[in-house]
Design a protein around this motif. Structure first.
Motif, short mmCIF file in Angstrom:
data_model
loop_
_atom_site.label_atom_id
_atom_site.label_comp_id
_atom_site.label_asym_id
_atom_site.label_seq_id
_atom_site.Cartn_x
_atom_site.Cartn_y
_atom_site.Cartn_z
N LEU A 74 -6.71 -5.10 -16.37
CA LEU A 74 -7.57 -4.04 -15.87
C LEU A 74 -8.01 -3.15 -17.02
N GLY A 75 -9.02 -2.36 -16.78
CA GLY A 75 -9.46 -1.40 -17.77
C GLY A 75 -8.94 -0.02 -17.45
N ALA A 76 -8.90 0.83 -18.48
CA ALA A 76 -8.41 2.19 -18.27
C ALA A 76 -9.25 2.93 -17.25
N GLN A 77 -10.56 2.64 -17.21
CA GLN A 77 -11.44 3.31 -16.26
C GLN A 77 -11.11 2.94 -14.82
N THR A 78 -10.38 1.83 -14.63
CA THR A 78 -9.97 1.43 -13.28
C THR A 78 -8.69 2.13 -12.86
N VAL A 79 -7.76 2.28 -13.80
CA VAL A 79 -6.45 2.84 -13.47
C VAL A 79 -6.48 4.36 -13.40
N LEU A 80 -7.23 5.00 -14.27
CA LEU A 80 -7.24 6.47 -14.31
C LEU A 80 -7.62 7.10 -12.97
N PRO A 81 -8.67 6.64 -12.30
CA PRO A 81 -8.99 7.25 -11.00
C PRO A 81 -7.87 7.07 -9.97
N THR A 82 -7.19 5.93 -10.00
CA THR A 82 -6.11 5.74 -9.03
C THR A 82 -4.94 6.67 -9.32
N ILE A 83 -4.67 6.92 -10.61
CA ILE A 83 -3.61 7.88 -10.95
C ILE A 83 -3.96 9.25 -10.39
N ALA A 84 -5.20 9.68 -10.61
CA ALA A 84 -5.62 10.98 -10.11
C ALA A 84 -5.54 11.03 -8.59
N ALA A 85 -5.95 9.94 -7.94
CA ALA A 85 -5.93 9.91 -6.47
C ALA A 85 -4.50 9.95 -5.93
N PHE A 86 -3.61 9.15 -6.55
CA PHE A 86 -2.21 9.15 -6.10
C PHE A 86 -1.57 10.51 -6.28
N VAL A 87 -1.79 11.13 -7.43
CA VAL A 87 -1.20 12.45 -7.68
C VAL A 87 -1.71 13.45 -6.66
N ALA A 88 -3.00 13.42 -6.38
CA ALA A 88 -3.57 14.37 -5.41
C ALA A 88 -2.99 14.13 -4.02
N ILE A 89 -2.98 12.87 -3.58
CA ILE A 89 -2.49 12.55 -2.23
C ILE A 89 -1.01 12.87 -2.11
N TYR A 90 -0.24 12.46 -3.10
CA TYR A 90 1.20 12.70 -3.04
C TYR A 90 1.53 14.18 -3.09
N THR A 91 0.76 14.94 -3.86
CA THR A 91 1.00 16.38 -3.91
C THR A 91 0.73 17.02 -2.56
N VAL A 92 -0.35 16.58 -1.91
CA VAL A 92 -0.66 17.09 -0.57
C VAL A 92 0.46 16.73 0.40
N LEU A 93 0.96 15.50 0.33
CA LEU A 93 2.06 15.09 1.21
C LEU A 93 3.31 15.92 0.96
N MET A 94 3.59 16.20 -0.31
CA MET A 94 4.79 16.98 -0.63
C MET A 94 4.65 18.40 -0.12
N VAL A 95 3.46 18.98 -0.25
CA VAL A 95 3.23 20.33 0.26
C VAL A 95 3.40 20.35 1.78
N ILE A 96 2.86 19.33 2.44
CA ILE A 96 3.00 19.24 3.90
C ILE A 96 4.47 19.15 4.28
N GLU A 97 5.22 18.31 3.57
CA GLU A 97 6.64 18.16 3.89
C GLU A 97 7.39 19.46 3.69
N LEU A 98 7.12 20.15 2.59
CA LEU A 98 7.82 21.41 2.32
C LEU A 98 7.50 22.44 3.40
N ARG A 99 6.25 22.49 3.82
CA ARG A 99 5.89 23.44 4.87
C ARG A 99 6.58 23.10 6.19
N LEU A 100 6.63 21.81 6.52
CA LEU A 100 7.30 21.40 7.76
C LEU A 100 8.80 21.67 7.69
N MET A 101 9.39 21.37 6.54
CA MET A 101 10.83 21.60 6.39
C MET A 101 11.15 23.09 6.48
#
Length: 540
Positions: free
Chosen positions: A471-498
């Motif tokens: 793969l090329g770096a231009q393919t992986v970089l967007p997925t890293i940004a997307a995963f970090v954003a999605i996972y951060t949102v999930l973690m914030v949701i979990e903390l609020r629920l907890m």
């Protein structure tokens, strides 16, 4: 580290794994704690224990859902970012993952549903059986994952097939009974128990400081302190076993953790403190404890622990042996049929094939390892040394926190035995502030285990640099940004629920007098009222 495809793929997997591992230990530990609480409820019939089971079960359910959501993505990454790895070792690595999904996860998900919706439909004993099935399945799921991971640390029960260019299972029982898998499972499970125990202890301490839900909080603290003390002690013992196995199977990792540059005469000393300097290949201001490393790493006073310099020299020898194996492999591949394979090539590969992975280390510098120069071979040998500084300090932070957990849980264990859990408000505050510390220790442990294996994705078999997808770096970089954003949102949701569930607390209802301990029979205890008023003022 240059941001090439290898670095980016490693970064992506590390970030998703670190996020996922925030949820796994608490799930493992809480499943057992709530099973213990419900067992007491069934044995005593006291409703306060049922309320404890339900309350901590809600927090378990929130955490379990987030763990599932973050864990699914990790398995897809094997195909997306590590396709050659999946091809090379899929026959071995895929089996434990498949068994985990088909057996443990389905079992876990089924009984989790029965746990939450079966309170009014199942008898006490049947519901208790369901709860213990949840705990067993949760730990069983971790077992299969760690069997797969342990094979990456110590590849047993498999052999490279030069015809298919893949690792293939030769003894699945050896994969299951891998000693590294056994040590990793019990150590990781115990770490999860510590995470859950400190979490329950801290939340319960907060309730005591606030003067709320005191019956539930005191009993929860008693269970957490006892369970946490046993788990903390077992983590130390089982960590010692992991160190001993590293001496056998991952000598370079152990040497890097200790910043041991030279092989020391037996018994080797343990470096308690110092500042590793990888360029100078020495540890400044080192404080050594005689004999300790020899006892931990070898269980003897006569066996030496190999240093980094000696292990680099061995790696260079293995690279040269691996080159001959690589040459024989190419001759085997050039043959059209098995009958046409030159006998000399077959003999050479059978003798030297164990070092083929070391030759692949040269792929970072040259397409054909047979054309590598002496300088490239020397550099590839140096590459077998992982970054020492982060491993050295991560390990010591993990160990230091482990000692702290023993002291913390032992203190509350003694106070619980004396019925004086609310005697020291400052200690209750320490318990509240200590809630995030087990996660830090767990993440440090994961980092030491995985980062310390570099440059190997499969120890001694497959280098990380050749395991990635094209793969090329231009393919992986967007997925890293997307995963970090999605996972951060999930973690914030979990903390609020907890936090919302913790602030709300258990369902309020009148506790029968028979459920109260002797020190709880008075509804308006002056000491507890004072503690509640003091907590409200101090936390405002």
């Amino acid at each position: 580290m240059d941001l090439d495809i290898v670095a980016l793929s490693r970064m992506q997997f590390a970030l998703t794994a670190l996020y996922h591992f925030l949820f796994v230990p608490l799930t493992i530990g809480l499943s057992v704690l709530i099973a213990i609480m419900e067992t007491v409820y069934v044995m005593t019939g006291r409703t306060v224990w049922r309320d404890m089971t339900k309350f901590w079960g809600v927090l378990f359910g929130i955490n379990f859902a987030m763990g599932v959501a973050t864990g699914i993505v990790m398995e897809f990454q094997f195909g997306m970012n590590w396709s050659y790895y999946s091809h090379y070792v899929g026959d071995v690595f895929g089996a434990p993952l498949a068994i985990e999904g088909l057996m443990a996860f389905f079992m876990e998900a089924t009984f989790v549903g029965l746990f939450f919706f079966g309170w009014d439909k199942l008898s006490k004993v049947k519901h208790l059986f369901v709860t213990w099935c949840v705990a067993i399945a949760t730990n069983f799921s971790a077992l299969w994952i760690l069997i797969a991971n342990a094979w990456m640390q110590n590849p047993v029960g498999a052999q490279f097939n030069p015809q298919t260019m893949r690792m293939e299972v030769t003894d699945f029982f050896a994969v299951l009974t891998n000693p590294v898998a056994q040590a990793k499972f019990v150590h990781t499970a115990s770490a999860g128990y510590v995470v859950a125990a400190v979490f329950v202890l801290g939340v319960s301490a907060w309730y005591v400081l606030k003067g709320r839900h005191l019956q539930l909080a005191r009993r929860s603290m008693t269970v957490a302190a006892s369970f946490g003390l046993a788990a903390s002690l077992s983590v130390v013992v089982l960590g010692d076993e992991s160190g001993y196995l590293s001496t056998e199977h991952q000598k370079m990792k152990l040497a890097a953790i200790e910043a041991m540059w030279k092989t020391e005469p037996a018994p080797a000393a343990f470096t308690a403190f110092g500042f590793p300097d990888q360029e100078a290949r020495e540890t400044h201001f080192a404080v050594h404890i005689p004999w300790v490393m020899g006892l931990i790493g070898t269980r003897s006073l006569t066996t030496e622990v190999s240093g980094i310099d000696e292990l680099v020299h061995r790696a260079e020898l293995n690279i040269r042996i691996g080159i001959s194996a690589y040459d024989a492999l190419q001759k085997i591949r050039e043959a059209r049929s098995t009958d046409a394979v030159p006998e000399s090539a077959r003999t050479i590969f059978e003798a030297n094939g164990h070092a083929l992975g070391y030759a692949l280390l040269l792929k970072r510098y040259v397409d054909d390892p047979r054309k590598a120069t002496a300088d490239q071979i020397a550099q590839a040998a140096i590459d077998t040394v992982p970054p020492v500084w982060p491993l050295y300090w991560s390990f010591r932070l993990m160990v230091g926190l482990g000692m702290f957990f023993i002291v913390l849980t032992a203190s509350f264990f003694v106070l619980s035995a004396r019925r004086r859990l609310d005697a020291h408000p400052w200690l209750l505050k320490v318990a509240v502030l200590a809630i995030p510390l087990p996660w830090i220790a767990a993440e440090c442990g994961w980092f030491v285990a995985e980062f310390g294996r570099q440059p190997w994705v499969i120890e001694g078999v497959l280098p990380t640099a050749v395991a990635v997808s094209s793969l090329g770096a231009q393919t992986v970089l967007p997925t890293i940004a997307a995963f970090v954003a999605i996972y951060t949102v999930l973690m914030v949701i979990e903390l609020r629920l907890m936090l919302k569930a913790i602030r709300k607390g258990p369902q309020a209802h009148e506790v029968p007098p028979g459920d109260l301990r002797p020190d709880e029979t008075r509804s308006a205890d002056p000491g507890l009222a004072f503690t509640g008023r003091w907590a409200n003022r101090s936390l405002q």
